[in-house]
Design an enzyme around this catalytic site. Structure first.
Site, mmCIF file in Angstrom:
data_model
loop_
_atom_site.group_PDB
_atom_site.id
_atom_site.type_symbol
_atom_site.label_atom_id
_atom_site.label_comp_id
_atom_site.label_asym_id
_atom_site.label_seq_id
_atom_site.Cartn_x
_atom_site.Cartn_y
_atom_site.Cartn_z
ATOM 1 N N ASN A 8 91.158 28.165 15.283
ATOM 2 C CA ASN A 8 90.281 28.987 14.444
ATOM 3 C C ASN A 8 89.619 28.045 13.441
ATOM 4 O O ASN A 8 90.264 27.587 12.504
ATOM 5 C CB ASN A 8 91.109 30.066 13.729
ATOM 6 C CG ASN A 8 90.283 30.895 12.768
ATOM 7 O OD1 ASN A 8 89.062 30.742 12.705
ATOM 8 N ND2 ASN A 8 90.946 31.760 12.017
ATOM 9 N N LYS A 10 87.374 28.748 11.358
ATOM 10 C CA LYS A 10 86.975 29.456 10.132
ATOM 11 C C LYS A 10 85.523 29.112 9.771
ATOM 12 O O LYS A 10 84.703 28.967 10.672
ATOM 13 C CB LYS A 10 87.986 29.162 9.013
ATOM 14 C CG LYS A 10 89.429 29.474 9.462
ATOM 15 C CD LYS A 10 90.445 29.514 8.371
ATOM 16 C CE LYS A 10 91.811 29.860 8.971
ATOM 17 N NZ LYS A 10 92.858 30.009 7.982
ATOM 18 N N HIS A 97 92.115 39.219 11.179
ATOM 19 C CA HIS A 97 92.642 38.026 10.516
ATOM 20 C C HIS A 97 92.885 38.347 9.042
ATOM 21 O O HIS A 97 92.125 39.102 8.426
ATOM 22 C CB HIS A 97 91.660 36.859 10.663
ATOM 23 C CG HIS A 97 92.277 35.564 10.214
ATOM 24 N ND1 HIS A 97 92.375 35.219 8.885
ATOM 25 C CD2 HIS A 97 92.848 34.565 10.919
ATOM 26 C CE1 HIS A 97 92.992 34.042 8.800
ATOM 27 N NE2 HIS A 97 93.291 33.627 10.017
ATOM 28 N N GLU A 99 92.326 36.837 6.403
ATOM 29 C CA GLU A 99 91.213 36.571 5.483
ATOM 30 C C GLU A 99 90.183 37.705 5.525
ATOM 31 O O GLU A 99 89.550 38.017 4.518
ATOM 32 C CB GLU A 99 90.591 35.196 5.810
ATOM 33 C CG GLU A 99 91.533 34.078 5.354
ATOM 34 C CD GLU A 99 91.535 32.849 6.233
ATOM 35 O OE1 GLU A 99 90.585 32.636 7.002
ATOM 36 O OE2 GLU A 99 92.518 32.077 6.144
ATOM 37 N N GLU A 170 100.689 36.098 11.973
ATOM 38 C CA GLU A 170 100.338 35.088 10.982
ATOM 39 C C GLU A 170 100.812 35.560 9.607
ATOM 40 O O GLU A 170 100.098 36.337 8.941
ATOM 41 C CB GLU A 170 98.831 34.859 10.950
ATOM 42 C CG GLU A 170 98.251 34.358 12.257
ATOM 43 C CD GLU A 170 96.917 33.638 12.048
ATOM 44 O OE1 GLU A 170 96.848 32.443 12.353
ATOM 45 O OE2 GLU A 170 95.970 34.258 11.561
ATOM 46 N N GLY A 176 97.416 28.118 5.700
ATOM 47 C CA GLY A 176 96.738 27.121 4.874
ATOM 48 C C GLY A 176 97.584 26.581 3.737
ATOM 49 O O GLY A 176 97.063 25.929 2.831
ATOM 50 N N SER A 215 100.086 27.227 9.338
ATOM 51 C CA SER A 215 100.510 25.837 9.134
ATOM 52 C C SER A 215 101.099 25.193 10.394
ATOM 53 O O SER A 215 102.030 24.392 10.315
ATOM 54 C CB SER A 215 101.472 25.736 7.955
ATOM 55 O OG SER A 215 100.811 26.137 6.751
HETATM 56 P P1 13P Z 1 96.374 27.191 9.069
HETATM 57 O O1 13P Z 1 96.768 26.626 10.413
HETATM 58 O O2 13P Z 1 95.380 26.335 8.356
HETATM 59 O O3 13P Z 1 97.572 27.540 8.254
HETATM 60 O O4 13P Z 1 95.589 28.573 9.357
HETATM 61 C C1 13P Z 1 96.176 29.512 10.185
HETATM 62 C C2 13P Z 1 95.159 30.539 10.517
HETATM 63 O O5 13P Z 1 94.700 31.274 9.655
HETATM 64 C C3 13P Z 1 94.703 30.626 11.902
HETATM 65 O O6 13P Z 1 93.982 31.797 12.127
#
Ligand code: 13P
Length: 251
Positions: A8, A10, A97, A99, A170, A176, A215
């Protein structure tokens, strides 16, 4: 069941940077990906077309979107519909997701409409679920996962299949942050998701892939993939560099 190794990206990368990363990734992965792995890269919509073009010669790798609006067309300024994504060579999309739930205010019900509309339109869908740290501390992990799955899948109980639907667990506190969930936490959550899927989707719940995200890095991927009911990973930060994502895919 093939492990789904999903990236992803983003809201990162110019089109040129995305194309370069995709080319670098192919150079590292061509001829290396075993038959039990499938690769997916979810890019910003600006570069879906050119990245899909690069991956079109590679049966091991597909391109996905991070978002879409659940309508065929219409006056939805700023949105993109499944048909437009499919026409770019994009075959998958993320829904729910964290976010989008927490920053853009998407509700469980809106996610449910997106899952149903996306599947009907011919996209494959990854529905993302996961608890916040406050919910975990309050002992509400299972309650949150059950609600997100029950509502998120409420319109597709009869037409989802293991080929077209995956779930990503997740935990929000692991996204992150560099703080990967521990093996016991991942096992408990994935087992709960599996049990819930089996009761919600009797025809395919046992086969729907459950990815872990939060992560994921090259050095923790193999251990995560070895856990029960972990059928792939969804990778943010470590997927932005071809080298580290290739190590994850091949771990
Ligand atoms: P990270 O791997 O940066 O923690 O992000 C995970 C994520 O949101 C994947 O959709």
């Amino acid at each position: 069941m093939k492990k789904l190794m999903a990236a992803n990206w983003k809201m990162y990368k110019s089109v040129d940077q995305g194309v370069t990363t995709a080319q670098e990734l192919c150079a590292l992965l061509d001829g290396q990906v075993s038959d039990d792995r499938e690769v997916l890269v979810c890019t910003p919509c600006t570069m879906l077309g050119p990245v899909a073009e690069i991956f079109s010669q590679r049966p091991y790798c597909a391109v996905g979107a991070q978002n879409f609006y659940p309508a065929a067309q219409g006056a939805f300024t700023g949105e993109i519909c499944p048909e437009q994504l499919l026409s770019l060579g994009c075959s998958w999309a993320l829904v729910g997701h964290s976010e989008r739930r927490h920053i853009l205010g998407e509700t469980d019900e809106f996610c449910a409409r997106k899952v149903a509309f996306g599947l009907d339109a011919g996209l494959k869908i990854i529905l993302c679920v996961g608890e916040t740290i406050e919910e975990r501390r309050a002992g509400q992990v299972e309650q949150v996962l059950e609600r997100q799955l029950m509502v998120g899948l409420r319109y597709v109980v009869h037409n989802a299949t293991a080929a077209t639907l995956s779930i990503a667990y997740e935990p929000v506190w692991a996204i992150g942050t560099g703080e990967v969930a521990g093996p016991d936490e991942i096992c408990a959550a994935h087992t709960f998701v599996r049990t819930t899927l089996c009761s919600l989707l009797p025809s395919c719940g046992a086969e729907v892939r459950i990815l872990y995200g939060g992560s994921v890095k090259p050095d923790n991927t193999a251990a995560i993939l070895s856990l029960d009911n972990v059928n792939g990973v969804l990778v943010g930060g470590a997927s932005l560099h071809a080298g580290s994502f290739a190590q994850i895919v091949l771990a």
